[in-house]
Design a protein around this motif. Structure first.
Motif, PDB file in Angstrom:
ATOM      1  N   GLY A 120      36.285  46.422  28.403  1.00 31.36           N
ATOM      2  CA  GLY A 120      36.563  45.148  29.062  1.00 31.36           C
ATOM      3  C   GLY A 120      38.064  44.917  29.207  1.00 31.36           C
ATOM      4  O   GLY A 120      38.526  44.341  30.197  1.00 31.36           O
ATOM      5  N   ILE A 121      38.835  45.386  28.221  1.00 28.57           N
ATOM      6  CA  ILE A 121      40.298  45.255  28.309  1.00 28.57           C
ATOM      7  C   ILE A 121      40.816  46.091  29.482  1.00 28.57           C
ATOM      8  O   ILE A 121      41.681  45.652  30.243  1.00 28.57           O
ATOM      9  CB  ILE A 121      40.974  45.654  26.967  1.00 28.57           C
ATOM     10  N   ILE A 122      40.254  47.285  29.670  1.00 30.63           N
ATOM     11  CA  ILE A 122      40.660  48.125  30.818  1.00 30.63           C
ATOM     12  C   ILE A 122      40.349  47.379  32.122  1.00 30.63           C
ATOM     13  O   ILE A 122      41.162  47.316  33.042  1.00 30.63           O
ATOM     14  CB  ILE A 122      39.936  49.496  30.783  1.00 30.63           C
ATOM     15  N   LEU A 123      39.147  46.779  32.158  1.00 26.55           N
ATOM     16  CA  LEU A 123      38.729  46.043  33.368  1.00 26.55           C
ATOM     17  C   LEU A 123      39.715  44.904  33.695  1.00 26.55           C
ATOM     18  O   LEU A 123      40.208  44.777  34.810  1.00 26.55           O
ATOM     19  CB  LEU A 123      37.311  45.515  33.163  1.00 26.55           C
ATOM     20  N   PHE A 124      40.013  44.079  32.678  1.00 25.65           N
ATOM     21  CA  PHE A 124      40.856  42.906  32.951  1.00 25.65           C
ATOM     22  C   PHE A 124      42.328  43.277  33.146  1.00 25.65           C
ATOM     23  O   PHE A 124      43.058  42.585  33.862  1.00 25.65           O
ATOM     24  CB  PHE A 124      40.661  41.830  31.876  1.00 25.65           C
ATOM     25  N   ASP A 135      46.448  43.382  37.390  1.00 24.31           N
ATOM     26  CA  ASP A 135      47.304  44.186  38.278  1.00 24.31           C
ATOM     27  C   ASP A 135      46.983  43.875  39.741  1.00 24.31           C
ATOM     28  O   ASP A 135      47.861  43.717  40.569  1.00 24.31           O
ATOM     29  CB  ASP A 135      47.046  45.695  38.068  1.00 24.31           C
ATOM     30  N   LEU A 136      45.682  43.802  40.037  1.00 30.88           N
ATOM     31  CA  LEU A 136      45.251  43.577  41.421  1.00 30.88           C
ATOM     32  C   LEU A 136      45.539  42.155  41.875  1.00 30.88           C
ATOM     33  O   LEU A 136      45.857  41.916  43.031  1.00 30.88           O
ATOM     34  CB  LEU A 136      43.740  43.860  41.575  1.00 30.88           C
ATOM     35  N   ASP A 137      45.364  41.192  40.965  1.00 34.29           N
ATOM     36  CA  ASP A 137      45.523  39.787  41.341  1.00 34.29           C
ATOM     37  C   ASP A 137      46.142  38.977  40.195  1.00 34.29           C
ATOM     38  O   ASP A 137      45.438  38.289  39.442  1.00 34.29           O
ATOM     39  CB  ASP A 137      44.139  39.204  41.716  1.00 34.29           C
ATOM     40  N   PRO A 138      47.474  39.042  40.071  1.00 39.51           N
ATOM     41  CA  PRO A 138      48.160  38.337  38.970  1.00 39.51           C
ATOM     42  C   PRO A 138      47.941  36.828  39.023  1.00 39.51           C
ATOM     43  O   PRO A 138      48.101  36.146  38.006  1.00 39.51           O
ATOM     44  CB  PRO A 138      49.642  38.673  39.185  1.00 39.51           C
ATOM     45  N   ASP A 139      47.562  36.300  40.188  1.00 40.64           N
ATOM     46  CA  ASP A 139      47.361  34.848  40.309  1.00 40.64           C
ATOM     47  C   ASP A 139      46.154  34.352  39.510  1.00 40.64           C
ATOM     48  O   ASP A 139      45.948  33.143  39.383  1.00 40.64           O
ATOM     49  CB  ASP A 139      47.178  34.449  41.777  1.00 40.64           C
ATOM     50  N   LEU A 140      45.343  35.270  39.001  1.00 41.20           N
ATOM     51  CA  LEU A 140      44.192  34.830  38.191  1.00 41.20           C
ATOM     52  C   LEU A 140      44.623  34.415  36.782  1.00 41.20           C
ATOM     53  O   LEU A 140      43.900  33.680  36.105  1.00 41.20           O
ATOM     54  CB  LEU A 140      43.138  35.942  38.106  1.00 41.20           C
ATOM     55  N   LEU A 141      45.786  34.872  36.377  1.00 39.18           N
ATOM     56  CA  LEU A 141      46.242  34.589  34.999  1.00 39.18           C
ATOM     57  C   LEU A 141      46.245  33.094  34.643  1.00 39.18           C
ATOM     58  O   LEU A 141      45.722  32.710  33.595  1.00 39.18           O
ATOM     59  CB  LEU A 141      47.625  35.231  34.780  1.00 39.18           C
ATOM     60  N   PRO A 142      46.815  32.243  35.520  1.00 42.58           N
ATOM     61  CA  PRO A 142      46.874  30.799  35.155  1.00 42.58           C
ATOM     62  C   PRO A 142      45.501  30.141  35.003  1.00 42.58           C
ATOM     63  O   PRO A 142      45.416  29.040  34.453  1.00 42.58           O
ATOM     64  CB  PRO A 142      47.629  30.162  36.332  1.00 42.58           C
ATOM     65  N   LEU A 143      44.437  30.797  35.494  1.00 47.62           N
ATOM     66  CA  LEU A 143      43.104  30.189  35.341  1.00 47.62           C
ATOM     67  C   LEU A 143      42.621  30.254  33.885  1.00 47.62           C
ATOM     68  O   LEU A 143      41.748  29.498  33.483  1.00 47.62           O
ATOM     69  CB  LEU A 143      42.088  30.885  36.248  1.00 47.62           C
ATOM     70  N   PHE A 144      43.195  31.155  33.128  1.00 50.68           N
ATOM     71  CA  PHE A 144      42.807  31.256  31.714  1.00 50.68           C
ATOM     72  C   PHE A 144      43.765  30.423  30.879  1.00 50.68           C
ATOM     73  O   PHE A 144      44.934  30.769  30.708  1.00 50.68           O
ATOM     74  CB  PHE A 144      42.831  32.716  31.250  1.00 50.68           C
ATOM     75  N   ARG A 196      47.220  25.706  26.963  1.00 50.22           N
ATOM     76  CA  ARG A 196      48.367  26.606  26.875  1.00 50.22           C
ATOM     77  C   ARG A 196      48.273  27.664  27.972  1.00 50.22           C
ATOM     78  O   ARG A 196      47.229  28.282  28.151  1.00 50.22           O
ATOM     79  CB  ARG A 196      48.369  27.294  25.508  1.00 50.22           C
ATOM     80  N   GLN A 197      49.362  27.846  28.698  1.00 50.97           N
ATOM     81  CA  GLN A 197      49.366  28.837  29.767  1.00 50.97           C
ATOM     82  C   GLN A 197      50.004  30.139  29.267  1.00 50.97           C
ATOM     83  O   GLN A 197      50.993  30.101  28.544  1.00 50.97           O
ATOM     84  CB  GLN A 197      50.170  28.291  30.953  1.00 50.97           C
ATOM     85  N   PHE A 198      49.428  31.252  29.667  1.00 56.85           N
ATOM     86  CA  PHE A 198      49.979  32.541  29.242  1.00 56.85           C
ATOM     87  C   PHE A 198      51.148  32.914  30.147  1.00 56.85           C
ATOM     88  O   PHE A 198      51.105  32.698  31.357  1.00 56.85           O
ATOM     89  CB  PHE A 198      48.911  33.637  29.301  1.00 56.85           C
ATOM     90  N   SER A 199      52.182  33.520  29.544  1.00 54.20           N
ATOM     91  CA  SER A 199      53.351  33.883  30.354  1.00 54.20           C
ATOM     92  C   SER A 199      53.233  35.299  30.916  1.00 54.20           C
ATOM     93  O   SER A 199      53.987  35.667  31.811  1.00 54.20           O
ATOM     94  CB  SER A 199      54.640  33.739  29.531  1.00 54.20           C
ATOM     95  N   SER A 200      52.292  36.088  30.395  1.00 54.19           N
ATOM     96  CA  SER A 200      52.137  37.452  30.917  1.00 54.19           C
ATOM     97  C   SER A 200      50.707  37.923  30.658  1.00 54.19           C
ATOM     98  O   SER A 200      50.031  37.422  29.756  1.00 54.19           O
ATOM     99  CB  SER A 200      53.097  38.397  30.196  1.00 54.19           C
ATOM    100  N   PRO A 201      50.248  38.906  31.460  1.00 54.07           N
ATOM    101  CA  PRO A 201      48.922  39.467  31.198  1.00 54.07           C
ATOM    102  C   PRO A 201      48.810  40.008  29.770  1.00 54.07           C
ATOM    103  O   PRO A 201      47.764  39.865  29.139  1.00 54.07           O
ATOM    104  CB  PRO A 201      48.823  40.609  32.215  1.00 54.07           C
TER     105      PRO A 201
END
Ligand code: HEM
Length: 160
Positions: free
Chosen positions: A29-33, A38-47, A52-57
């Motif tokens: 699952g870590i490989i998947l995410f 990588d494909l869509d960095p804009d998904l990061l802020p949804l988590f 608390r917002q993550f600053s990096s994948p």
């Protein structure tokens, strides 16, 4: 989910390939995410957990809450593989899961990048054993899962 009925050959290919992945769902699952971000960095802020917002994948991928989400995703895929003969029994659950994702701001479009990341992970895990027929079978299963989840968007009149 009746129209997407998979053939017995497709079901066997999916089961065979999932056996190797399901032994270590978190790692895969870590490989998947990782691929998904990588494909869509804009998904990061949804988590966001506790606002608390993550600053990096990397930061996201090391948070216990996010690792739980990875486990949840892998469990849903595992349920679909277990229920290959009876996918309609997951219909209501998946529709509801779609609603929850719509509520947290996920767009239907993003699920195609998730599908690509799933295929990427399977290929990484299985190498040359991941045959074109397996890829096709997984694509059909994933499409069926996304179609069922998409009803959660339709239910709000915002299908894309
Ligand atoms: C675009 C990719 C996705 C994003 C941005 C996303 C985001 C989220 C967020 C923010 C939550 C709520 C917080 C949490 O439980 O960690 C959540 C819950 C969840 N997600 Fe996802 N998700 C994505 C894809 C998926 C996929 C592909 C599956 C499974 C096929 C899935 C399964 C779940 C499950 C089972 C929950 C828990 C729902 C509940 O509380 O009942 N997610 N997701």
């Amino acid at each position: 989910m009746e129209s997407e009925r998979l053939s017995s050959t497709e079901r066997a290919l999916i089961r065979e390939s999932w056996q190797k992945v399901s032994g270590n769902p978190l790692q895969h699952g870590i490989i998947l995410f990782t691929r998904l971000f990588d494909l869509d960095p804009d998904l990061l802020p949804l988590f966001q957990y506790n606002c608390r917002q993550f600053s990096s994948p990397q930061e996201c991928l090391s948070s216990p809450e996010f690792l739980d989400h990875i486990r949840k995703v892998m469990l849903v895929i595992d349920a679909a593989v277990t229920q290959l003969e009876n996918l309609p029994c997951l219909e209501d659950y998946l529709c509801n899961l779609g609603k929850k994702h719509q509520a947290v701001g996920v767009k239907m479009d993003s699920f195609s990048a998730v599908g690509d990341s799933l295929l990427y992970m399977l290929e990484k895990c299985l190498g040359t054993a991941f045959s074109p027929d397996m890829r096709e079978a997984w694509t059909r299963l994933y499409d069926a899962v996304v179609k069922a989840m998409s009803r959660g968007w339709e239910a709000h009149g915002e299908a894309e």
